[in-house]
Write an enzyme that holds these catalytic residues in place. Sequence first.
Site, PDB file in Angstrom:
ATOM      1  N   ALA A   1      10.537  17.045  32.178  1.00  0.00           N
ATOM      2  CA  ALA A   1      10.533  16.125  33.327  1.00  0.00           C
ATOM      3  C   ALA A   1      11.754  15.222  33.350  1.00  0.00           C
ATOM      4  O   ALA A   1      11.984  14.531  34.352  1.00  0.00           O
ATOM      5  CB  ALA A   1       9.258  15.277  33.310  1.00  0.00           C
TER       6      ALA A   1
ATOM      7  N   LYS B   1      12.893  13.402  38.532  1.00  0.00           N
ATOM      8  CA  LYS B   1      13.805  12.427  37.919  1.00  0.00           C
ATOM      9  C   LYS B   1      15.229  12.968  37.870  1.00  0.00           C
ATOM     10  O   LYS B   1      16.174  12.259  38.225  1.00  0.00           O
ATOM     11  CB  LYS B   1      13.342  12.098  36.503  1.00  0.00           C
ATOM     12  CG  LYS B   1      12.217  11.097  36.425  1.00  0.00           C
ATOM     13  CD  LYS B   1      10.872  11.689  36.612  1.00  0.00           C
ATOM     14  CE  LYS B   1       9.789  10.633  36.477  1.00  0.00           C
ATOM     15  NZ  LYS B   1       8.447  11.210  36.577  1.00  0.00           N
TER      16      LYS B   1
ATOM     17  N   TRP C   1       1.556  11.301  28.309  1.00  0.00           N
ATOM     18  CA  TRP C   1       1.432  10.925  29.719  1.00  0.00           C
ATOM     19  C   TRP C   1      -0.029  11.145  30.146  1.00  0.00           C
ATOM     20  O   TRP C   1      -0.589  12.207  29.875  1.00  0.00           O
ATOM     21  CB  TRP C   1       2.383  11.825  30.517  1.00  0.00           C
ATOM     22  CG  TRP C   1       2.438  11.590  31.979  1.00  0.00           C
ATOM     23  CD1 TRP C   1       2.671  10.415  32.623  1.00  0.00           C
ATOM     24  CD2 TRP C   1       2.281  12.590  32.993  1.00  0.00           C
ATOM     25  NE1 TRP C   1       2.675  10.623  33.978  1.00  0.00           N
ATOM     26  CE2 TRP C   1       2.433  11.947  34.226  1.00  0.00           C
ATOM     27  CE3 TRP C   1       2.027  13.957  32.975  1.00  0.00           C
ATOM     28  CZ2 TRP C   1       2.347  12.611  35.438  1.00  0.00           C
ATOM     29  CZ3 TRP C   1       1.946  14.632  34.168  1.00  0.00           C
ATOM     30  CH2 TRP C   1       2.100  13.972  35.386  1.00  0.00           C
TER      31      TRP C   1
ATOM     32  N   ASP D   1       6.872  20.441  28.718  1.00  0.00           N
ATOM     33  CA  ASP D   1       6.999  19.639  29.927  1.00  0.00           C
ATOM     34  C   ASP D   1       8.445  19.127  29.996  1.00  0.00           C
ATOM     35  O   ASP D   1       8.870  18.340  29.144  1.00  0.00           O
ATOM     36  CB  ASP D   1       5.998  18.478  29.848  1.00  0.00           C
ATOM     37  CG  ASP D   1       5.946  17.646  31.126  1.00  0.00           C
ATOM     38  OD1 ASP D   1       6.864  17.766  31.955  1.00  0.00           O
ATOM     39  OD2 ASP D   1       4.983  16.862  31.270  1.00  0.00           O
TER      40      ASP D   1
HETATM   41  C1  LMR Z   1       5.503   8.153  34.929  1.00  0.00           C
HETATM   42  O1  LMR Z   1       5.101   8.526  33.827  1.00  0.00           O
HETATM   43  O2  LMR Z   1       5.579   6.960  35.251  1.00  0.00           O
HETATM   44  C2  LMR Z   1       5.973   9.174  35.928  1.00  0.00           C
HETATM   45  O3  LMR Z   1       5.924  10.441  35.362  1.00  0.00           O
HETATM   46  C3  LMR Z   1       5.283   9.078  37.222  1.00  0.00           C
HETATM   47  C4  LMR Z   1       3.871   9.567  37.184  1.00  0.00           C
HETATM   48  O4  LMR Z   1       3.535  10.429  38.012  1.00  0.00           O
HETATM   49  O5  LMR Z   1       3.075   9.089  36.369  1.00  0.00           O
END
Ligand code: LMR
Length: 397
Positions: free
Chosen positions: A210, A243, A128, A208
């Site tokens: 999420a 989420k 990410w 993490d």
């Molecule tokens: C994503 O990866 O789309 C989500 O975690 C939202 C973000 O904050 O990037």
Amino acid sequence: MTLFSRLEAPAPDAIIALMQRFAADDRPHRVDLGVGVYRDAAGRTPVMAAVAAAEARMLAAQETKGYLGLAGDPRFIAAMEGLLLGASPGDRAAAVATPGGSGAIRQALALVRMANPGAEVWIGRPSWPNHAAIADELGMGVRLHSYLGADGRADAAAMLAELGQARAGDVVVLHASCHNPSGADLDASEWAAVADLFAARGLLPLVDVAYQGFGDGVEEDVAGLRLLAARLPEVLVAASGSKSFGLYRERVGLVLALCDGGRAARATGGALQSLNRKNFAFPPDHGARVVTTILEDPVLRADWQAELDAMRHRVRDLRAALAAALREATGTARFDFLTGQRGMFSLLGLSPAQVERLRAEHAIYLVPDGRANIAGLSETTLPQLAVAIAEAVRAEG
Ligand code: LMR
């Protein structure tokens, strides 16, 4: 030259840039498969029923919005520790609430920097974008290690070999489940190998969390984390309620540090509270209180879990349907890997030019690296996507 006229706006990351681009597109049939939000069959990101019930209860009962402590509500922390670890971690834990999962990542890394100013932050390739961006903003060195194999599965052997170069006291960002952006998770034996390497080399995991509940189940999705918690003296966790509770804009987050004993935990708790104080003082409460209300009440909790289970099944079904539609549309098995991956995202293996073609010609928005939010598809948009991808693949190979 005045002060602010010297500024250049930093380029937003690819996900935020895509959100902005999508918002500016007025084609009525546009399809957003960029930012990671769950959508139902009607394309809405619903307020979960248990959330609405908890909020109604809170509205009727809440008598004050006076400050809480710097760590947030201790009941929120206890409820989240139970959800993440399955049991109370006792006196080895230190935790504070944060504004969302990003806030938790930031505070976790700031804590590492405080304890070990020379620590480097190891991040898998890909990951990410905000992981590296936050580490960089904190002035921490970022090191990338292999993660995703060419077959669409996690390449744990390559990852572990490269992490052999990490120094004791370095921190390694791990995705508990539903790897973002690839959907390729570690299996149980790979988590065990991670625990062995980290124990042998003194590496600190920052897990993490999420997407708890979007992969294989609420318990299953934290099995790797629980293994690390049982095996390692120190573990950091950054958890998000965005989420799993659909509380995206309420900014629900928690940073949890498992420490080597009660004395270290007390000092770490104080350090985390001080970091909160200096960053934003008190963490937001509304969403955290919703989560606490749900997790503490067996009826609301069962309702929440059932709705989350249904969301997970829907995303699984969408994965299977997309793989089948792509098999049909392309006449190949190229996209069969989708069914073995988990969570909202997969990397479709498209070039930036193919992704751009999808946007320009079909008003379908994917992140330029080819990440698709499968959880954003509907029964209507899924066949459109399959046809558009097949066309892009035919046009550009
Ligand atoms: C994503 O990866 O789309 C989500 O975690 C939202 C973000 O904050 O990037």
